[in-house]
Design a protein around this motif. Structure first.
Motif, PDB file in Angstrom:
ATOM      1  N   ARG A  71      -4.065   4.316   3.323  1.00 56.98           N
ATOM      2  CA  ARG A  71      -4.015   4.926   4.662  1.00 56.98           C
ATOM      3  C   ARG A  71      -4.109   3.859   5.757  1.00 56.98           C
TER       4      ARG A  71
ATOM      5  N   GLN B 259      -0.767   2.474   6.447  1.00 53.72           N
ATOM      6  CA  GLN B 259       0.018   3.354   7.313  1.00 53.72           C
ATOM      7  C   GLN B 259      -0.433   3.253   8.769  1.00 53.72           C
ATOM      8  N   GLU B 260      -1.726   3.071   8.984  1.00 52.65           N
ATOM      9  CA  GLU B 260      -2.230   2.915  10.353  1.00 52.65           C
ATOM     10  C   GLU B 260      -1.704   1.638  10.996  1.00 52.65           C
TER      11      GLU B 260
ATOM     12  N   ASP C  65       1.099  -0.088  10.090  1.00 51.80           N
ATOM     13  CA  ASP C  65       2.552  -0.041  10.256  1.00 51.80           C
ATOM     14  C   ASP C  65       3.106   1.138   9.464  1.00 51.80           C
ATOM     15  N   THR C  66       3.505   2.167  10.154  1.00 55.57           N
ATOM     16  CA  THR C  66       3.980   3.381   9.490  1.00 55.57           C
ATOM     17  C   THR C  66       5.286   3.159   8.734  1.00 55.57           C
ATOM     18  N   THR C  67       5.991   2.069   9.037  1.00 55.80           N
ATOM     19  CA  THR C  67       7.281   1.811   8.390  1.00 55.80           C
ATOM     20  C   THR C  67       7.155   0.927   7.156  1.00 55.80           C
TER      21      THR C  67
ATOM     22  N   GLN D 232       7.297   2.752   3.182  1.00 55.66           N
ATOM     23  CA  GLN D 232       6.960   4.153   3.462  1.00 55.66           C
ATOM     24  C   GLN D 232       6.980   5.038   2.215  1.00 55.66           C
TER      25      GLN D 232
ATOM     26  N   GLU E  45       3.643   6.720   0.372  1.00 52.85           N
ATOM     27  CA  GLU E  45       3.532   8.181   0.293  1.00 52.85           C
ATOM     28  C   GLU E  45       3.446   8.640  -1.168  1.00 52.85           C
TER      29      GLU E  45
ATOM     30  N   HIS F  32       2.545  14.731   0.813  1.00 51.33           N
ATOM     31  CA  HIS F  32       2.910  13.354   0.470  1.00 51.33           C
ATOM     32  C   HIS F  32       4.109  13.325  -0.473  1.00 51.33           C
TER      33      HIS F  32
ATOM     34  N   ARG G   1       7.255  14.116   1.511  1.00 46.92           N
ATOM     35  CA  ARG G   1       7.650  12.992   2.365  1.00 46.92           C
ATOM     36  C   ARG G   1       8.222  11.850   1.524  1.00 46.92           C
TER      37      ARG G   1
END
Length: 285
Positions: free
Chosen positions: A174, A177-178, A180-182, A185, A189, A213, A216
């Motif tokens: 997590r 993801q905080e 860099d969400t890209t 990916q 997920e 998840h 996604r």
């Protein structure tokens, strides 16, 4: 607990890193990129399995010569962890290999950011606080650290002290993801989906989050990574005793063309796993 197919991505990443390490002295060489492509598009997993040990020894030698080199430590952590959970059936040997992988992962994180040293020994609240010192420059080391930890937990699934650290492994993903969400990916997920669903709800599994998840991960992969569907069936549908969803997902895997650029190795293994799960379904449900 078995987390094999999603670790295949780690194996390929590790072999790519190994190749990069092997050609550090020859800037501009296309060997690393070509090796990565060849592995991803390989439809013979045994060939990959038999070739990987040479890289394990090579990476040990790189780390020996450059013990603070983050790239070498990342590569060693990834390959030892992946090889231990994907291709080693001997539990004792798998535990040994993944322990070494976890150690390399810890060293990689420490070399990338000194303030993160020892984070793996903290309690959960302290662990979360210390994660906040990590930034975008630390992403590769943080990703390696998290996945080598997941591999270690899998190989030590009979050790409750190891299983108790699953929340920290989830928090690591997590945090990625905080930052860099890209960043990777679909892979992140996918791993989060599995970690949410490897335990039944009564033991801490979060199947609502896991479903999100999985969906996604499938979308982000364009539906080409069949290993996501297999894990969806194995961990989500089986645990909830949803036979209809279970069979639907696995039949979809078997009906798909496994030869897809960048996914052929993943998909070849996924189809073999799908056949095994379908064969055992009558006994399970």
């Amino acid at each position: 607990m078995k987390i094999a197919l999603q670790i295949i991505g780690l194996l390929v990443t590790a072999l790519m890193a190994a190749a990069c390490a092997s050609v550090m002295a020859t800037a501009g060489s296309g060997l690393a990129g070509n090796l990565n492509t060849a592995i991803l598009n390989q439809d013979d997993p045994v060939l990959v399995r038999d070739g990987a040990p040479a890289y394990l020894l090579m990476l040990d030698s790189f780390v020996e010569g450059a013990p603070e080199n983050v790239a070498a430590l990342n590569a060693a952590a990834q390959l030892y962890s992946a090889y231990g959970v994907v291709f080693v059936n001997d539990p004792v040997r798998a535990r040994k290999l993944t322990k070494r992988g976890r150690s390399y992962g810890q060293r990689a994180l420490c070399a990338a950011e000194e303030r993160a040293c020892g984070i793996w020994d903290r309690n959960y609240d302290e662990f979360i606080d210390q994660l906040r010192v990590l930034e975008s420059k630390d992403l590769e080391a943080l990703y390696t650290f998290g996945l080598s930890w997941i591999a270690y937990i899998q190989a030590h699934s009979d050790d409750w002290s190891a299983l108790a650290r699953l929340p920290q492994a989830q928090a690591t993903l997590r945090r990625i993801q905080e930052i860099d969400t890209t960043y990777k990916q679909a892979e992140v997920e996918h791993y989060l989906a599995v970690l949410d669903t490897i335990r039944p709800p009564a033991l801490g599994g979060d199947f609502e989050s896991g479903l999100e998840h999985y969906e996604r991960a499938i979308s982000l992969s364009g539906g080409y990574d069949l290993s996501i569907l297999v894990d969806f069936a194995r961990y989500y549908a089986r645990t909830l005793y949803d036979r209809e969803l279970h069979d639907q997902l696995l039949q979809e895997v078997l009906a798909a063309d496994p030869v897809q650029p960048g996914y052929t190795l993943f998909n070849t293994l996924a189809q073999a796993q799908a056949e095994e799960l379908l064969e055992s379904a009558d006994d399970y449900f």
